[in-house]
Scaffold this motif. Structure first.
Motif, PDB file in Angstrom:
ATOM      1  N   MET A  42       0.842  -1.185   0.000  1.00 57.55           N
ATOM      2  CA  MET A  42       0.000   0.000   0.000  1.00 57.55           C
ATOM      3  C   MET A  42       0.887   1.247   0.000  1.00 57.55           C
ATOM      4  SD  MET A  42      -2.806  -1.468   2.719  1.00 57.55           S
ATOM      5  CE  MET A  42      -1.560  -2.377   3.643  1.00 57.55           C
ATOM      6  N   LYS A  43       0.271   2.414   0.225  1.00 55.20           N
ATOM      7  CA  LYS A  43       1.035   3.644   0.203  1.00 55.20           C
ATOM      8  C   LYS A  43       2.111   3.632   1.276  1.00 55.20           C
ATOM      9  CE  LYS A  43      -2.511   6.656  -1.787  1.00 55.20           C
ATOM     10  NZ  LYS A  43      -3.327   7.878  -1.576  1.00 55.20           N
ATOM     11  N   GLY A  44       3.205   4.292   0.954  1.00 52.37           N
ATOM     12  CA  GLY A  44       4.318   4.300   1.892  1.00 52.37           C
ATOM     13  C   GLY A  44       5.006   2.942   1.908  1.00 52.37           C
ATOM     14  N   LEU A  45       5.387   2.501   3.080  1.00 44.03           N
ATOM     15  CA  LEU A  45       6.055   1.203   3.223  1.00 44.03           C
ATOM     16  C   LEU A  45       5.131   0.164   3.829  1.00 44.03           C
ATOM     17  CD1 LEU A  45       9.512   2.465   4.578  1.00 44.03           C
ATOM     18  CD2 LEU A  45       8.913   1.834   2.221  1.00 44.03           C
ATOM     19  N   LEU A 416     -10.715  -1.411  -9.587  1.00 40.60           N
ATOM     20  CA  LEU A 416     -12.151  -1.624  -9.708  1.00 40.60           C
ATOM     21  C   LEU A 416     -12.963  -0.428  -9.229  1.00 40.60           C
ATOM     22  CD1 LEU A 416     -13.296  -4.143 -10.979  1.00 40.60           C
ATOM     23  CD2 LEU A 416     -11.047  -4.574 -10.054  1.00 40.60           C
ATOM     24  N   GLU A 417     -12.453   0.310  -8.262  1.00 43.87           N
ATOM     25  CA  GLU A 417     -13.170   1.493  -7.772  1.00 43.87           C
ATOM     26  C   GLU A 417     -13.351   2.517  -8.889  1.00 43.87           C
ATOM     27  OE1 GLU A 417     -13.034   4.322  -3.833  1.00 43.87           O
ATOM     28  OE2 GLU A 417     -11.124   3.676  -4.705  1.00 43.87           O
ATOM     29  N   TRP A 440     -12.305  -5.344  -2.248  1.00 37.43           N
ATOM     30  CA  TRP A 440     -11.951  -5.637  -3.639  1.00 37.43           C
ATOM     31  C   TRP A 440     -11.830  -4.362  -4.476  1.00 37.43           C
ATOM     32  CZ3 TRP A 440     -16.135  -9.935  -4.770  1.00 37.43           C
ATOM     33  CH2 TRP A 440     -15.882 -11.027  -3.935  1.00 37.43           C
ATOM     34  N   LEU A 441     -12.439  -3.277  -4.025  1.00 38.76           N
ATOM     35  CA  LEU A 441     -12.454  -2.049  -4.811  1.00 38.76           C
ATOM     36  C   LEU A 441     -11.057  -1.493  -5.058  1.00 38.76           C
ATOM     37  CD1 LEU A 441     -15.489  -0.255  -3.112  1.00 38.76           C
ATOM     38  CD2 LEU A 441     -15.485  -1.501  -5.272  1.00 38.76           C
ATOM     39  N   LYS A 442     -10.115  -1.815  -4.195  1.00 32.48           N
ATOM     40  CA  LYS A 442      -8.753  -1.317  -4.330  1.00 32.48           C
ATOM     41  C   LYS A 442      -7.893  -2.228  -5.200  1.00 32.48           C
ATOM     42  CE  LYS A 442      -9.599   2.118  -1.539  1.00 32.48           C
ATOM     43  NZ  LYS A 442      -9.697   3.503  -2.077  1.00 32.48           N
TER      44      LYS A 442
END
Length: 525
Positions: A42-45, A416-417, A440-442
């Motif tokens: 995800m964002k960052g680490l 999917l979003e 699931w949207l991500k």
């Protein structure tokens, strides 16, 4: 207009070599304590780990067909990818896979892949869009003899001109038979068939599963991944039932009878009873069944009503029967350029709130007609109208098409979003009804199973301005329980919002359950 269609009989003699599958010398492939997880960044680490397959054990013997059935997204195709050594780079695998008694490492798996182990893939996108189909089948044949390839295509009931066509010129069912032909042309001893039968008419399905059974009768081992329980029962020696990433039961085929009293696990019984020709019952809380004891779990069910039940005058009025409002195709014909006509003089109509079932052999043009009605193609002849008026060329199209192959209906470069927000954002209750997990949207489209992706496509199609829905083999890639759940949603939405539905399918028991009328496409025109 109702049609009674005789179901073709399939007479297959199952090889008895599997009776000794537990004997070490007869085991071709074995999976021991296999677990698969994915690292998601995800964002960052920040990152997280998602467990998708947990402690799976499975054997396939020489001369045996083992069918793997179960929930959409439960990990069946991932199991195939693990065996073939083609998992994504962010996958973490533990456990062991043995081929002919030898533990496989990455190098040995790569050496066997495509030679001793063959895959019939689920997605028709696996075909090279820039290569003619005959050449693609020929590439896996050591002798590369054209006559042999033509014979294989003929066995699969594909016309002679199929060899010189590109994949986009084939129907979905024809493309799947080409994928099966690639396995038939190889000399692989282990054949993994991942959903080889969606989109096939009864005769083509009969031929295809007959050839898959022949692999085993010739001494090969076959793993058949499918949602078509009926097809599996015709050719399989054992049925492995997948749910929530694990095998909950390995059942004998004779257990699938009656109401499934001989089946041990509640999820297996739920799958059996969810079939249209049985109870067609959508079960809630499927994932909770994975580790449940059969003597302590009673499934919650909602019965889906079908057209076989007697309709009252009120129901007929509510479904639009007798109304002058309708979607209609008048004298429609289509051909590519100056080529032969695919179909001509087709007349069909759908009224608000009505479900019309359309069936017929593969390759006649059912999907092409759907594309024309939904505005993706222009008819060579005839017209499409709603309420006796031409459909506007601008704005939201009142006819929405849910495609047979969902991977072709979404942008692979969008999460999917973003795909959902492009048209409209579905209400939370629609996402919940279609069992769409908000996590699931991500994800990207390739991170979902075909069945999960199809649910997104349906949610996108049920916009506030949708008046008619075309479902082209929409639930063919879904397990029986999910299929019943989704059609329950569609039938209720159709009734509440008076959305007319044109359901295209080769699954006659399903069409008889959901349709007010059934039309044989081969008798049109």
């Amino acid at each position: 207009m109702h049609h009674t269609v005789q179901k073709p009989e399939l007479n297959i003699n199952k090889n008895c070599a599997f009776d000794s599958v537990n004997e070490e010398e007869n085991v071709l492939m074995e999976v021991r304590n296999l677990s698969i997880s994915f690292t998601q960044y995800m964002k960052g680490l920040r990152h997280s780990t998602m467990q998708v397959i947990d402690n799976v054990n499975l054997t396939i013997g020489k001369g045996e067909v083992v069918a793997v059935i179960g929930a959409s997204g439960s990990g069946k195709s991932l199991l195939a990818s693990a065996i073939l050594g083609i998992l994504p780079k962010n996958a973490n695998l533990t456990g062991s896979i043995y081929y002919e008694g030898k533990a496989l490492n990455a190098e040995e798996t790569a050496r066997l892949r495509g030679k001793s182990m063959a895959l019939i893939p689920q997605s028709i996108n696996s075909l090279d869009p820039l290569m003619k189909t005959g050449r693609q089948v020929q590439t896996v044949d050591k002798e590369r003899k054209r006559a042999k390839i033509n014979k294989i295509l003929s066995k699969l009931r594909l016309p002679p001109e199929t060899e010189i066509k590109y994949p986009f010129q084939l129907s979905g069912g024809m493309a799947r038979r080409v994928l099966t032909a690639t396995a038939m042309a190889s000399e692989a001893q282990l054949v993994i068939a991942d959903e080889p039968t969606p989109g096939l008419d009864e005769e083509s399905l009969k031929e295809t599963i007959g050839h898959i059974r022949q692999f085993a009768d010739d001494g090969r081992g076959v793993m058949l991944i499918t949602h078509d329980i009926d097809a599996a029962l015709k050719i399989a020696d054992r049925i492995a039932v997948f749910n929530a990433g694990t095998v909950v039961e390995v059942a004998q085929t004779n257990g699938f009878s009656g109401k499934g009293e001989k089946l041990k696990h509640p999820y297996t019984r739920a799958l059996w009873n969810a079939l249209p020709q049985n109870s067609f019952i959508p079960i809630e809380n499927i994932q909770s069944m994975a580790n449940s004891r059969s003597d302590k779990l009673a499934p919650i069910s909602v019965q889906v009503t079908g057209p076989g039940e007697k309709e009252t005058d009120k129901n007929k009025m509510h479904r639009g029967v007798g109304s002058s409002y309708k979607l209609e195709a008048n004298d429609v014909g289509f051909r590519y350029g100056k080529g032969p006509w695919i179909f001509r003089n087709v007349d069909i109509n759908v009224r608000p709130g009505e479900v019309v079932g359309l069936f017929g052999p593969s390759g006649l043009g059912k999907t092409t007609l759907a594309r024309i009605i939904a505005g993706y193609e222009k008819p060579t002849d005839g017209s499409i109208k709603i309420d006796n008026k031409p459909i506007p060329l601008r704005g939201y199209h009142p006819v929405q098409l849910v495609w047979q192959n969902p991977e072709k209906a979404v942008n692979p470069r969008w999460r999917l979003e973003k795909t959902l927000r492009e048209g409209w954002w579905p209400d939370d209750h629609i996402l919940a009804d279609l069992k769409i997990d908000k996590s699931w949207l991500k994800r990207w489209p390739n991170e979902l199973s075909g069945g999960e992706l199809q649910r997104f496509c349906l949610a996108r199609a049920l916009g506030p301005d949708t008046r008619y829905l075309i479902a082209d083999e929409m639930t063919t890639m879904l397990d029986a329980v999910t299929q019943a759940q989704i059609w329950d949603v569609i039938l209720k939405t159709s009734e509440e919002r008076q959305i007319g539905v044109l359901a295209i399918s080769h699954d006659l028991p399903l069409l008889k359950r959901i349709s007010n009328r059934m039309i044989d496409f081969s008798e049109l025109g």
